[in-house]
Enzyme design. Structure first.
Site, PDB file in Angstrom:
ATOM      1  N   GLY A  46       0.759  -1.321  -0.053  1.00  0.00           N
ATOM      2  CA  GLY A  46      -0.102  -0.071   0.113  1.00  0.00           C
ATOM      3  C   GLY A  46       0.979   1.413   0.022  1.00  0.00           C
ATOM      4  O   GLY A  46       2.180   1.032   0.474  1.00  0.00           O
ATOM      5  N   GLN A  51       2.878  10.124   1.299  1.00  0.00           N
ATOM      6  CA  GLN A  51       4.229   9.451   1.295  1.00  0.00           C
ATOM      7  C   GLN A  51       4.991   9.836  -0.026  1.00  0.00           C
ATOM      8  O   GLN A  51       6.416   9.576   0.184  1.00  0.00           O
ATOM      9  CB  GLN A  51       4.050   8.094   1.358  1.00  0.00           C
ATOM     10  N   CYS A  89       5.989  -0.282   6.845  1.00  0.00           N
ATOM     11  CA  CYS A  89       5.646   0.842   6.264  1.00  0.00           C
ATOM     12  C   CYS A  89       6.724   1.488   5.204  1.00  0.00           C
ATOM     13  O   CYS A  89       7.998   1.309   5.737  1.00  0.00           O
ATOM     14  CB  CYS A  89       5.307   2.140   7.248  1.00  0.00           C
ATOM     15  N   LEU A  90       6.591   1.804   4.234  1.00  0.00           N
ATOM     16  CA  LEU A  90       7.515   2.018   2.947  1.00  0.00           C
ATOM     17  C   LEU A  90       8.347   3.389   3.292  1.00  0.00           C
ATOM     18  O   LEU A  90       9.567   3.466   2.904  1.00  0.00           O
ATOM     19  CB  LEU A  90       7.033   2.419   1.663  1.00  0.00           C
ATOM     20  N   HIS A 131      -4.226   1.164   7.662  1.00  0.00           N
ATOM     21  CA  HIS A 131      -2.794   1.951   7.621  1.00  0.00           C
ATOM     22  C   HIS A 131      -2.721   3.104   6.846  1.00  0.00           C
ATOM     23  O   HIS A 131      -2.156   4.128   7.109  1.00  0.00           O
ATOM     24  CB  HIS A 131      -1.687   0.945   7.250  1.00  0.00           C
ATOM     25  N   GLU A 132      -3.066   2.981   5.525  1.00  0.00           N
ATOM     26  CA  GLU A 132      -3.143   3.709   4.515  1.00  0.00           C
ATOM     27  C   GLU A 132      -4.096   5.288   4.882  1.00  0.00           C
ATOM     28  O   GLU A 132      -3.748   6.325   4.836  1.00  0.00           O
ATOM     29  CB  GLU A 132      -3.346   3.341   3.162  1.00  0.00           C
ATOM     30  N   HIS A 135      -2.569   7.300   7.368  1.00  0.00           N
ATOM     31  CA  HIS A 135      -1.432   8.231   6.625  1.00  0.00           C
ATOM     32  C   HIS A 135      -2.400   9.583   6.225  1.00  0.00           C
ATOM     33  O   HIS A 135      -1.399  10.720   6.479  1.00  0.00           O
ATOM     34  CB  HIS A 135      -0.863   7.663   5.297  1.00  0.00           C
TER      35      HIS A 135
HETATM   36 ZN    ZN Z   1       2.958   3.451   5.620  1.00  0.00          ZN
END
Ligand code: ZN
Length: 156
Positions: A46, A51, A89-90, A131-132, A135
Site C-alpha cells: 500500500g 508518502q 511502512c515504506l 494503515h493508509e 497516513h
Molecule cells: Zn505507511
C-alpha cells in the site's frame, strides 16, 4: 509513468492532514500511475499520497494481484474482532511493529473518475486500508505500536 521519491518517516509532511480530492483530472491519474510504479518498485502492499509528498486523500493498496485506487476514502464499518499483527511502512524501511487492527473493514471511496464504490477487506487488506487512511490523517504505525522493531536486530 515514473517513480517518485518515498518520504522518510521523520519528514514533517507525513504528520499533516491531507485534503479531499475535488478534481478527477489527468494530474490525479498521473499521480495514481506514479504511485503504482513506486509501490511496485518498493515491493509494498500500500502507498498513500502524502508518502510521495502530495497532501491529498488518495491511496492505493494491493488486493490479490491487482491494485485498487481509493480517493476520499472513509471507513464506514469495522468488525469488533481485531487482529494484532506485525506491520511495516515504506516510509520506515527495515522497521515494523505489532499493531491492533479490525479483522474486517468496509470502506467507501471514489475511483479515479469520481464514481463512488464500497469495498470490504479482510485480514491483510483491512490492515492495509486502515494503515493508509491513517497516513491521510498524519498518523503513522509507530504511534500505534508499543515497540518499533527492526529486521536487523532480529538477525542477531
Ligand atoms: Zn505507511
Amino acid at each position: 509513468m515514473a517513480t517518485r521519491n518515498i518520504l522518510n518517516g521523520s519528514e514533517d509532511i507525513l504528520r499533516k492532514k491531507s485534503r479531499e480530492v475535488a478534481v478527477f483530472d489527468k494530474r490525479l491519474h498521473q499521480l495514481l500511475e506514479d504511485m503504482a510504479e513506486t509501490m511496485a518498485e518498493a515491493n509494498g502492499l500500500g502507498l498513500a499520497a502524502p508518502q510521495v509528498g502530495v497532501l491529498r486523500r488518495v491511496f492505493i493498496a494491493q488486493n490479490g494481484d491487482k491494485n485498487v485506487e481509493f480517493i476520499n476514502p472513509n471507513i464506514v464499518w469495522r468488525s469488533d474482532e481485531t487482529v494484532t499483527e506485525h506491520e511495516g511502512c515504506l516510509s520506515f524501511p527495515g522497521e515494523y511493529g505489532y499493531v491492533e487492527r479490525p479483522q474486517s473493514v468496509t470502506v467507501q471511496a471514489q475511483d479515479r473518475r469520481g464514481n463512488f464504490f464500497e469495498m470490504t477487506g479482510e485480514g491483510i487488506l483491512a490492515r492495509a486500508i486502515c494503515h493508509e487512511i491513517d497516513h491521510l490523517d498524519g498518523v503513522l504505525f509507530v504511534d500505534l505500536t508499543e515497540e518499533v522493531l527492526s529486521f536487523e536486530e532480529d538477525d542477531e
